[in-house]
Design a protein around this motif. Structure first.
Motif, PDB file in Angstrom:
ATOM      1  N   GLY A 119      34.749 -22.110  35.507  1.00  0.00           N
ATOM      2  CA  GLY A 119      33.637 -22.829  34.897  1.00  0.00           C
ATOM      3  C   GLY A 119      34.070 -23.989  34.028  1.00  0.00           C
ATOM      4  O   GLY A 119      34.900 -24.811  34.432  1.00  0.00           O
ATOM      5  N   HIS A 120      33.531 -24.055  32.810  1.00  0.00           N
ATOM      6  CA  HIS A 120      33.702 -25.211  31.936  1.00  0.00           C
ATOM      7  C   HIS A 120      34.349 -24.795  30.622  1.00  0.00           C
ATOM      8  O   HIS A 120      34.223 -23.653  30.176  1.00  0.00           O
ATOM      9  CB  HIS A 120      32.339 -25.855  31.638  1.00  0.00           C
ATOM     10  CG  HIS A 120      31.493 -26.064  32.852  1.00  0.00           C
ATOM     11  ND1 HIS A 120      31.793 -26.994  33.819  1.00  0.00           N
ATOM     12  CD2 HIS A 120      30.357 -25.431  33.262  1.00  0.00           C
ATOM     13  CE1 HIS A 120      30.871 -26.952  34.774  1.00  0.00           C
ATOM     14  NE2 HIS A 120      30.000 -26.013  34.462  1.00  0.00           N
ATOM     15  N   MET A 121      35.039 -25.751  29.999  1.00  0.00           N
ATOM     16  CA  MET A 121      35.653 -25.539  28.696  1.00  0.00           C
ATOM     17  C   MET A 121      35.076 -26.524  27.697  1.00  0.00           C
ATOM     18  O   MET A 121      34.932 -27.716  27.997  1.00  0.00           O
ATOM     19  CB  MET A 121      37.176 -25.723  28.764  1.00  0.00           C
ATOM     20  CG  MET A 121      37.881 -25.593  27.403  1.00  0.00           C
ATOM     21  SD  MET A 121      39.670 -25.838  27.512  1.00  0.00           S
ATOM     22  CE  MET A 121      40.126 -24.378  28.461  1.00  0.00           C
ATOM     23  N   LEU A 122      34.743 -26.041  26.510  1.00  0.00           N
ATOM     24  CA  LEU A 122      34.364 -26.890  25.391  1.00  0.00           C
ATOM     25  C   LEU A 122      35.394 -26.704  24.287  1.00  0.00           C
ATOM     26  O   LEU A 122      35.595 -25.583  23.799  1.00  0.00           O
ATOM     27  CB  LEU A 122      32.967 -26.539  24.871  1.00  0.00           C
ATOM     28  CG  LEU A 122      32.563 -27.203  23.540  1.00  0.00           C
ATOM     29  CD1 LEU A 122      32.595 -28.724  23.640  1.00  0.00           C
ATOM     30  CD2 LEU A 122      31.192 -26.707  23.085  1.00  0.00           C
ATOM     31  N   THR A 123      36.045 -27.784  23.913  1.00  0.00           N
ATOM     32  CA  THR A 123      36.979 -27.773  22.795  1.00  0.00           C
ATOM     33  C   THR A 123      36.317 -28.446  21.605  1.00  0.00           C
ATOM     34  O   THR A 123      35.866 -29.589  21.707  1.00  0.00           O
ATOM     35  CB  THR A 123      38.276 -28.521  23.155  1.00  0.00           C
ATOM     36  OG1 THR A 123      38.911 -27.885  24.263  1.00  0.00           O
ATOM     37  CG2 THR A 123      39.235 -28.535  21.969  1.00  0.00           C
ATOM     38  N   ILE A 124      36.236 -27.738  20.501  1.00  0.00           N
ATOM     39  CA  ILE A 124      35.777 -28.313  19.228  1.00  0.00           C
ATOM     40  C   ILE A 124      36.958 -28.265  18.289  1.00  0.00           C
ATOM     41  O   ILE A 124      37.444 -27.188  17.940  1.00  0.00           O
ATOM     42  CB  ILE A 124      34.574 -27.534  18.662  1.00  0.00           C
ATOM     43  CG1 ILE A 124      33.391 -27.608  19.628  1.00  0.00           C
ATOM     44  CG2 ILE A 124      34.179 -28.090  17.294  1.00  0.00           C
ATOM     45  CD1 ILE A 124      32.161 -26.846  19.164  1.00  0.00           C
ATOM     46  N   THR A 125      37.445 -29.433  17.900  1.00  0.00           N
ATOM     47  CA  THR A 125      38.736 -29.519  17.232  1.00  0.00           C
ATOM     48  C   THR A 125      38.684 -30.396  15.988  1.00  0.00           C
ATOM     49  O   THR A 125      37.846 -31.302  15.884  1.00  0.00           O
ATOM     50  CB  THR A 125      39.792 -30.073  18.215  1.00  0.00           C
ATOM     51  OG1 THR A 125      41.011 -30.334  17.516  1.00  0.00           O
ATOM     52  CG2 THR A 125      39.333 -31.368  18.861  1.00  0.00           C
ATOM     53  N   ALA A 126      39.611 -30.128  15.091  1.00  0.00           N
ATOM     54  CA  ALA A 126      39.775 -30.957  13.897  1.00  0.00           C
ATOM     55  C   ALA A 126      40.518 -32.243  14.209  1.00  0.00           C
ATOM     56  O   ALA A 126      40.572 -33.140  13.357  1.00  0.00           O
ATOM     57  CB  ALA A 126      40.529 -30.178  12.820  1.00  0.00           C
ATOM     58  N   GLU A 127      41.117 -32.348  15.403  1.00  0.00           N
ATOM     59  CA  GLU A 127      41.977 -33.482  15.747  1.00  0.00           C
ATOM     60  C   GLU A 127      43.057 -33.637  14.680  1.00  0.00           C
ATOM     61  O   GLU A 127      43.749 -32.691  14.362  1.00  0.00           O
ATOM     62  CB  GLU A 127      41.151 -34.761  15.923  1.00  0.00           C
ATOM     63  CG  GLU A 127      40.406 -34.811  17.255  1.00  0.00           C
ATOM     64  CD  GLU A 127      41.279 -35.164  18.444  1.00  0.00           C
ATOM     65  OE1 GLU A 127      42.483 -35.422  18.267  1.00  0.00           O
ATOM     66  OE2 GLU A 127      40.761 -35.164  19.575  1.00  0.00           O
ATOM     67  N   PHE A 128      43.187 -34.828  14.084  1.00  0.00           N
ATOM     68  CA  PHE A 128      44.243 -35.073  13.100  1.00  0.00           C
ATOM     69  C   PHE A 128      43.840 -34.687  11.683  1.00  0.00           C
ATOM     70  O   PHE A 128      44.645 -34.803  10.754  1.00  0.00           O
ATOM     71  CB  PHE A 128      44.642 -36.553  13.118  1.00  0.00           C
ATOM     72  CG  PHE A 128      43.489 -37.491  12.893  1.00  0.00           C
ATOM     73  CD1 PHE A 128      43.102 -37.837  11.613  1.00  0.00           C
ATOM     74  CD2 PHE A 128      42.787 -38.016  13.977  1.00  0.00           C
ATOM     75  CE1 PHE A 128      42.028 -38.696  11.415  1.00  0.00           C
ATOM     76  CE2 PHE A 128      41.708 -38.873  13.774  1.00  0.00           C
ATOM     77  CZ  PHE A 128      41.337 -39.214  12.492  1.00  0.00           C
TER      78      PHE A 128
END
Length: 371
Positions: free
Chosen positions: A73-82
Motif C-alpha cells: 500500500g502507501h506510506m506516510l512519513t511525518i518528520t521533523a526534518e532538520f
C-alpha cells in the motif's frame, strides 16, 4: 514507556498537543480511502492531498510530510526534518497513528532506490545531479565526513542531497558529519553503490573502535581513557563550567561536549543511549575531592549494571557542578531507577538527568522522584 529517549520525550508532550494529534488522525482516517483513490488515478490535482493534510498544521506548522509506496500500500512519513527538537513530536505522531489497512506510518524517511537517484534528485531539488565523486572519512567526533567533487555549482548541496536520499533519514541523522567540496572538471556520472559501500565501511570502522561489550558488563575500575581539560565551551553550554573530564576517547569528548549533533549510535553497538547526571555543588555537597564524586559514580554504575541496562562512561568536575556520563539501553527505566536510588540524597534537589542525543539537550529531568 519505551527504551528510546525520543519516546521518553514524547511522553512529556502536553495534553493539548495530543488532542490536536488525535483530531488530525481522525480526519486522516476519514479521508484515507479518498487518498488511496487519488494515488491510484491522480485525478483532480495535488490539492486533494494538500487539503487532507492541512489539519497537521494545528499540531505544528513545522512538521513535514511526504507520501510514498510501502510494501503493502502507501506510506506516510511525518518528520521533523532538520528541526531535531521536534523529533519527539514526530515520534508521538507515529505512536498515535491509526491502524489502517494498506497504510504504513513512520517518523523518518526511508532510503530511496539508488537506481533512481538522478531522476529523484531532479524531481525533489529542481536541478540535475552533477556530482562525480564523494570521498568519506571517519571524523574526530565519531561522525563520517564527506568530500564531494563535481563540475556543478552546488557540489556541497549535492553531497547533502545524495546523503538525504540514499541513506534514509535515520542513518543520515546518526552518521553524516561535515561536508567539503572541491570543484572539478571531471564530469563522470556519480556511482551511488560504491559510495554506499564506502559509507558503510566507515561505519564499520567506527564500530570497531567502540567497546566490545555493553557498559553494563564493563568494569569502571578497568576503564581506559584520558583526562581532558581547557574546553573553552561557549556561553550557555549546559556544561560551560567544566574544568576536567575523564572520558574514554577524544572522539567522545568532541561529540559529547561540542555541538548539538551527538548520536549514541556513534559510540555503542548495543543500542545504548548516552546520558549524564549533573549535580550542583553546594556547602552541603561540596564535591571538593574526587573521591566524593567517585562514590556516586560507583553507586550509579552498580544501580544500572545490576539491572542489566547500562553503566558508567565518563565523569568530570566543574566550578559549579559535577558530571557523570552513563549509557543505558532503556531510558525510562534508567530514569526511574536513578530517581528511586538517588532522589533523596542531600544533593538531589540540585541535580538533574540529561540525554545527549540531538534534539533532546533542552530536556531537563529532575533527579528527585515525582510526587
Amino acid at each position: 514507556m519505551s527504551a528510546d529517549p525520543y519516546d521518553y520525550a514524547a511522553n512529556l508532550i502536553s495534553r493539548n498537543t495530543r488532542d490536536a494529534i488525535k483530531a488530525f488522525w481522525q480526519h486522516f482516517a476519514q479521508n484515507a480511502d479518498a487518498l488511496g483513490r487519488w494515488f491510484f488515478n491522480q485525478q483532480g490535482g495535488t490539492q486533494t492531498v494538500t487539503d487532507i493534510m492541512q489539519p497537521l498544521r494545528e499540531v505544528s506548522p513545522n512538521l513535514m510530510w511526504e507520501f510514498g509506496p510501502a510494501t503493502d500500500g502507501h506510506m506516510l512519513t511525518i518528520t521533523a526534518e532538520f528541526r531535531d527538537t521536534m523529533r519527539p513530536l514526530a515520534r508521538l505522531m507515529q505512536r498515535m497513528a491509526p491502524n489502517l489497512p494498506r497504510w504504513t506510518f513512520t517518523d523518518a524517511r526511508p532510503p530511496s532506490d539508488p537506481a533512481q537517484l538522478a531522476q529523484e534528485h531532479l524531481a525533489r531539488f529542481g536541478f540535475p545531479l552533477t556530482l562525480s565523486q564523494i570521498e568519506v572519512s571517519l571524523g574526530e567526533n565519531g561522525r563520517i565526513n564527506q568530500h564531494g567533487y563535481g563540475a556543478g555549482r552546488a557540489v556541497f548541496d549535492e553531497v547533502i542531497n545524495v546523503s538525504t536520499l540514499l541513506l534514509g533519514e535515520e542513518k543520515e541523522r546518526d552518521w553524516v558529519g561535515s561536508v567539503r567540496e572541491t570543484p572539478s572538471e571531471i564530469s563522470s556520472p556519480f556511482a551511488p553503490l560504491p559510495w554506499l559501500d564506502s559509507f558503510d565501511a566507515a561505519i564499520a570502522e567506527a564500530q570497531r573502535q567502540m567497546p566490545n561489550a555493553p557498559h553494563s558488563a564493563l568494569d569502571p575500575a578497568q576503564a581506559s581513557g584520558g583526562l581532558y581539560q581547557n574546553f573553552n565551551l561557549i556561553e550557555g553550554d549546559p556544561r560551560q563550567d567544566l574544568i576536567t573530564f575523564f572520558a574514554p576517547t577524544a572522539a567522545y569528548v568532541s561529540a559529547a561536549l561540542y555541538g548539538p549533533l551527538f548520536s549514541s549510535r556513534g559510540f555503542s553497538r548495543f543500542n545504548e543511549w548516552f546520558m549524564y547526571l549533573k549535580i550542583q555543588r553546594s556547602p552541603a555537597a561540596p564535591f571538593g575531592h574526587v573521591e566524593e564524586r567517585a562514590e556516586v559514580e560507583d553507586r550509579l554504575h552498580a544501580t544500572l549494571s545490576s539491572a542489566g541496562i547500562g553503566g558508567w562512561v565518563a565523569a568530570g568536575n566543574g566550578t559549579d557542578h559535577v558530571y557523570i556520563d552513563f549509557a543505558v539501553t532503556d531510558v525510562a527505566r534508567a530514569v526511574t531507577l536513578l530517581q528511586n536510588y538517588f532522589g533523596h540524597e542531600v544533593y538531589a534537589a540540585g541535580a538533574s538527568l540529561h540525554v545527549l542525543d540531538q534534539g533532546l539537550r533542552d530536556i531537563t529531568i529532575p533527579l528527585t522522584p515525582p510526587i
